[in-house]
Design a protein around this motif. Structure first.
Motif, PDB file in Angstrom:
ATOM      1  N   PHE A 279     -33.768  76.090  32.031  1.00  0.00           N
ATOM      2  CA  PHE A 279     -32.442  76.699  31.980  1.00  0.00           C
ATOM      3  C   PHE A 279     -31.436  75.812  31.259  1.00  0.00           C
ATOM      4  O   PHE A 279     -30.527  76.305  30.597  1.00  0.00           O
ATOM      5  N   VAL A 280     -31.604  74.506  31.379  1.00  0.00           N
ATOM      6  CA  VAL A 280     -30.759  73.593  30.607  1.00  0.00           C
ATOM      7  C   VAL A 280     -31.024  73.788  29.118  1.00  0.00           C
ATOM      8  O   VAL A 280     -30.089  73.825  28.302  1.00  0.00           O
ATOM      9  N   LEU A 281     -32.288  73.944  28.734  1.00  0.00           N
ATOM     10  CA  LEU A 281     -32.615  74.186  27.330  1.00  0.00           C
ATOM     11  C   LEU A 281     -32.026  75.503  26.837  1.00  0.00           C
ATOM     12  O   LEU A 281     -31.531  75.585  25.712  1.00  0.00           O
ATOM     13  N   ILE A 282     -32.063  76.522  27.670  1.00  0.00           N
ATOM     14  CA  ILE A 282     -31.464  77.806  27.296  1.00  0.00           C
ATOM     15  C   ILE A 282     -29.960  77.642  27.092  1.00  0.00           C
ATOM     16  O   ILE A 282     -29.382  78.175  26.141  1.00  0.00           O
ATOM     17  N   SER A 283     -29.330  76.895  27.969  1.00  0.00           N
ATOM     18  CA  SER A 283     -27.895  76.638  27.823  1.00  0.00           C
ATOM     19  C   SER A 283     -27.589  75.864  26.547  1.00  0.00           C
ATOM     20  O   SER A 283     -26.623  76.173  25.842  1.00  0.00           O
ATOM     21  N   LEU A 284     -28.416  74.872  26.258  1.00  0.00           N
ATOM     22  CA  LEU A 284     -28.224  74.119  25.013  1.00  0.00           C
ATOM     23  C   LEU A 284     -28.393  75.027  23.797  1.00  0.00           C
ATOM     24  O   LEU A 284     -27.671  74.878  22.807  1.00  0.00           O
ATOM     25  N   GLY A 285     -29.313  75.967  23.872  1.00  0.00           N
ATOM     26  CA  GLY A 285     -29.474  76.936  22.791  1.00  0.00           C
ATOM     27  C   GLY A 285     -28.243  77.811  22.630  1.00  0.00           C
ATOM     28  O   GLY A 285     -27.837  78.132  21.511  1.00  0.00           O
ATOM     29  N   GLY A 286     -27.631  78.182  23.745  1.00  0.00           N
ATOM     30  CA  GLY A 286     -26.392  78.955  23.679  1.00  0.00           C
ATOM     31  C   GLY A 286     -25.260  78.163  23.034  1.00  0.00           C
ATOM     32  O   GLY A 286     -24.515  78.696  22.203  1.00  0.00           O
ATOM     33  N   PHE A 287     -25.151  76.905  23.416  1.00  0.00           N
ATOM     34  CA  PHE A 287     -24.133  76.057  22.798  1.00  0.00           C
ATOM     35  C   PHE A 287     -24.403  75.864  21.308  1.00  0.00           C
ATOM     36  O   PHE A 287     -23.489  75.849  20.499  1.00  0.00           O
ATOM     37  N   TYR A 288     -25.657  75.718  20.952  1.00  0.00           N
ATOM     38  CA  TYR A 288     -26.053  75.593  19.549  1.00  0.00           C
ATOM     39  C   TYR A 288     -25.604  76.823  18.772  1.00  0.00           C
ATOM     40  O   TYR A 288     -25.013  76.721  17.707  1.00  0.00           O
ATOM     41  N   GLY A 289     -25.885  77.992  19.316  1.00  0.00           N
ATOM     42  CA  GLY A 289     -25.496  79.230  18.644  1.00  0.00           C
ATOM     43  C   GLY A 289     -23.995  79.427  18.575  1.00  0.00           C
ATOM     44  O   GLY A 289     -23.472  80.003  17.621  1.00  0.00           O
ATOM     45  N   TYR A 290     -23.282  78.950  19.583  1.00  0.00           N
ATOM     46  CA  TYR A 290     -21.837  79.162  19.634  1.00  0.00           C
ATOM     47  C   TYR A 290     -21.064  78.144  18.795  1.00  0.00           C
ATOM     48  O   TYR A 290     -20.076  78.498  18.143  1.00  0.00           O
ATOM     49  N   PHE A 291     -21.486  76.885  18.816  1.00  0.00           N
ATOM     50  CA  PHE A 291     -20.709  75.841  18.147  1.00  0.00           C
ATOM     51  C   PHE A 291     -21.230  75.455  16.758  1.00  0.00           C
ATOM     52  O   PHE A 291     -20.451  75.209  15.853  1.00  0.00           O
ATOM     53  N   ILE A 292     -22.530  75.359  16.593  1.00  0.00           N
ATOM     54  CA  ILE A 292     -23.098  74.844  15.344  1.00  0.00           C
ATOM     55  C   ILE A 292     -23.175  75.922  14.274  1.00  0.00           C
ATOM     56  O   ILE A 292     -22.777  75.698  13.129  1.00  0.00           O
ATOM     57  N   VAL A 293     -23.692  77.073  14.625  1.00  0.00           N
ATOM     58  CA  VAL A 293     -23.911  78.127  13.627  1.00  0.00           C
ATOM     59  C   VAL A 293     -22.613  78.583  12.956  1.00  0.00           C
ATOM     60  O   VAL A 293     -22.577  78.734  11.733  1.00  0.00           O
TER      61      VAL A 293
ATOM     62  N   LEU B 136     -25.218  79.450   6.067  1.00  0.00           N
ATOM     63  CA  LEU B 136     -26.572  79.112   6.514  1.00  0.00           C
ATOM     64  C   LEU B 136     -26.888  79.701   7.884  1.00  0.00           C
ATOM     65  O   LEU B 136     -27.894  79.335   8.495  1.00  0.00           O
ATOM     66  N   SER B 137     -26.048  80.598   8.369  1.00  0.00           N
ATOM     67  CA  SER B 137     -26.173  81.054   9.753  1.00  0.00           C
ATOM     68  C   SER B 137     -27.526  81.683  10.052  1.00  0.00           C
ATOM     69  O   SER B 137     -28.113  81.413  11.107  1.00  0.00           O
ATOM     70  N   ILE B 138     -28.045  82.496   9.160  1.00  0.00           N
ATOM     71  CA  ILE B 138     -29.328  83.135   9.450  1.00  0.00           C
ATOM     72  C   ILE B 138     -30.449  82.102   9.543  1.00  0.00           C
ATOM     73  O   ILE B 138     -31.330  82.191  10.396  1.00  0.00           O
ATOM     74  N   TYR B 139     -30.403  81.079   8.707  1.00  0.00           N
ATOM     75  CA  TYR B 139     -31.431  80.039   8.750  1.00  0.00           C
ATOM     76  C   TYR B 139     -31.289  79.168   9.992  1.00  0.00           C
ATOM     77  O   TYR B 139     -32.293  78.753  10.576  1.00  0.00           O
ATOM     78  N   LEU B 140     -30.061  78.901  10.396  1.00  0.00           N
ATOM     79  CA  LEU B 140     -29.845  78.099  11.604  1.00  0.00           C
ATOM     80  C   LEU B 140     -30.273  78.845  12.853  1.00  0.00           C
ATOM     81  O   LEU B 140     -30.695  78.232  13.835  1.00  0.00           O
ATOM     82  N   LEU B 141     -30.168  80.160  12.844  1.00  0.00           N
ATOM     83  CA  LEU B 141     -30.601  80.940  13.996  1.00  0.00           C
ATOM     84  C   LEU B 141     -32.117  81.119  14.028  1.00  0.00           C
ATOM     85  O   LEU B 141     -32.711  81.228  15.094  1.00  0.00           O
ATOM     86  N   ILE B 142     -32.748  81.141  12.874  1.00  0.00           N
ATOM     87  CA  ILE B 142     -34.201  81.325  12.812  1.00  0.00           C
ATOM     88  C   ILE B 142     -34.945  79.997  12.997  1.00  0.00           C
ATOM     89  O   ILE B 142     -36.096  79.994  13.446  1.00  0.00           O
ATOM     90  N   ALA B 143     -34.314  78.873  12.699  1.00  0.00           N
ATOM     91  CA  ALA B 143     -34.985  77.570  12.757  1.00  0.00           C
ATOM     92  C   ALA B 143     -35.635  77.285  14.118  1.00  0.00           C
ATOM     93  O   ALA B 143     -36.799  76.865  14.153  1.00  0.00           O
ATOM     94  N   PRO B 144     -34.959  77.501  15.248  1.00  0.00           N
ATOM     95  CA  PRO B 144     -35.639  77.248  16.535  1.00  0.00           C
ATOM     96  C   PRO B 144     -36.862  78.139  16.747  1.00  0.00           C
ATOM     97  O   PRO B 144     -37.834  77.709  17.368  1.00  0.00           O
ATOM     98  N   LEU B 145     -36.831  79.357  16.228  1.00  0.00           N
ATOM     99  CA  LEU B 145     -37.999  80.228  16.358  1.00  0.00           C
ATOM    100  C   LEU B 145     -39.170  79.701  15.535  1.00  0.00           C
ATOM    101  O   LEU B 145     -40.325  79.780  15.964  1.00  0.00           O
ATOM    102  N   GLY B 146     -38.881  79.163  14.366  1.00  0.00           N
ATOM    103  CA  GLY B 146     -39.944  78.566  13.550  1.00  0.00           C
ATOM    104  C   GLY B 146     -40.564  77.360  14.233  1.00  0.00           C
ATOM    105  O   GLY B 146     -41.789  77.194  14.241  1.00  0.00           O
ATOM    106  N   ILE B 147     -39.721  76.529  14.824  1.00  0.00           N
ATOM    107  CA  ILE B 147     -40.215  75.362  15.555  1.00  0.00           C
ATOM    108  C   ILE B 147     -41.045  75.808  16.756  1.00  0.00           C
ATOM    109  O   ILE B 147     -42.096  75.232  17.052  1.00  0.00           O
ATOM    110  N   ALA B 148     -40.589  76.856  17.445  1.00  0.00           N
ATOM    111  CA  ALA B 148     -41.338  77.374  18.589  1.00  0.00           C
ATOM    112  C   ALA B 148     -42.699  77.905  18.160  1.00  0.00           C
ATOM    113  O   ALA B 148     -43.700  77.709  18.856  1.00  0.00           O
ATOM    114  N   LEU B 149     -42.763  78.563  17.022  1.00  0.00           N
ATOM    115  CA  LEU B 149     -44.030  79.093  16.521  1.00  0.00           C
ATOM    116  C   LEU B 149     -45.004  77.962  16.192  1.00  0.00           C
ATOM    117  O   LEU B 149     -46.190  78.026  16.537  1.00  0.00           O
ATOM    118  N   ILE B 150     -44.512  76.916  15.558  1.00  0.00           N
ATOM    119  CA  ILE B 150     -45.363  75.762  15.247  1.00  0.00           C
ATOM    120  C   ILE B 150     -45.843  75.102  16.539  1.00  0.00           C
ATOM    121  O   ILE B 150     -47.014  74.755  16.685  1.00  0.00           O
TER     122      ILE B 150
END
Length: 98
Positions: free
Chosen positions: A42-56, A62-76
Motif C-alpha cells: 500500500f505504501v508503494l501504491i501511494s508512492l505511485g499516486g504521488f508519482y502520477g500527481y507530482f512528477i508527470v 513526456l506524460s504518456i511515457y512517464l505513465l507507461i514506464a512503471p508498467l514496462g518495469i513491471a512487465l520485465i
C-alpha cells in the motif's frame, strides 16, 4: 539408472542458482510477515499516486511515457526474477535512504 536420475535432479537443483534459493528464503520469511508486506504494498501504491500527481504534470510532453514506464518495469520484473529481486532491493534501499 536411479543414480543417474538423482544426479540429474541434483544438477537441476544446482542450476536454479542463488537467486532462486534467495527467493525461497525470502518467501518463507514473507509468509511469516505477510501483514508487513501488505502494508508495504500500500505504501508503494501511494508512492505511485504521488508519482502520477507530482512528477508527470511537470513534464507534460513526456506524460504518456512517464505513465507507461512503471508498467514496462513491471512487465520485465514479471518475466525476470533476477531483475525483480534487484529492483526490490533498490526500492528497499531508497526507502531507508530517503
Amino acid at each position: 539408472m536411479a543414480d543417474e536420475i538423482k544426479e540429474a535432479e541434483s544438477a537441476v537443483g544446482h542450476a536454479l542458482g542463488r537467486v532462486d534459493s534467495l527467493f525461497d528464503k525470502f518467501s518463507s520469511y514473507l509468509s511469516d510477515r505477510i501483514s508487513t508486506f501488505v502494508a508495504f504494498l500500500f505504501v508503494l501504491i501511494s508512492l505511485g499516486g504521488f508519482y502520477g500527481y507530482f512528477i508527470v504534470p511537470r513534464f507534460p510532453e513526456l506524460s504518456i511515457y512517464l505513465l507507461i514506464a512503471p508498467l514496462g518495469i513491471a512487465l520485465i520484473a514479471y518475466y525476470n526474477r533476477t531483475f525483480a529481486t534487484i529492483m526490490f532491493l533498490g526500492i528497499l534501499a531508497l526507502t531507508f535512504i530517503l
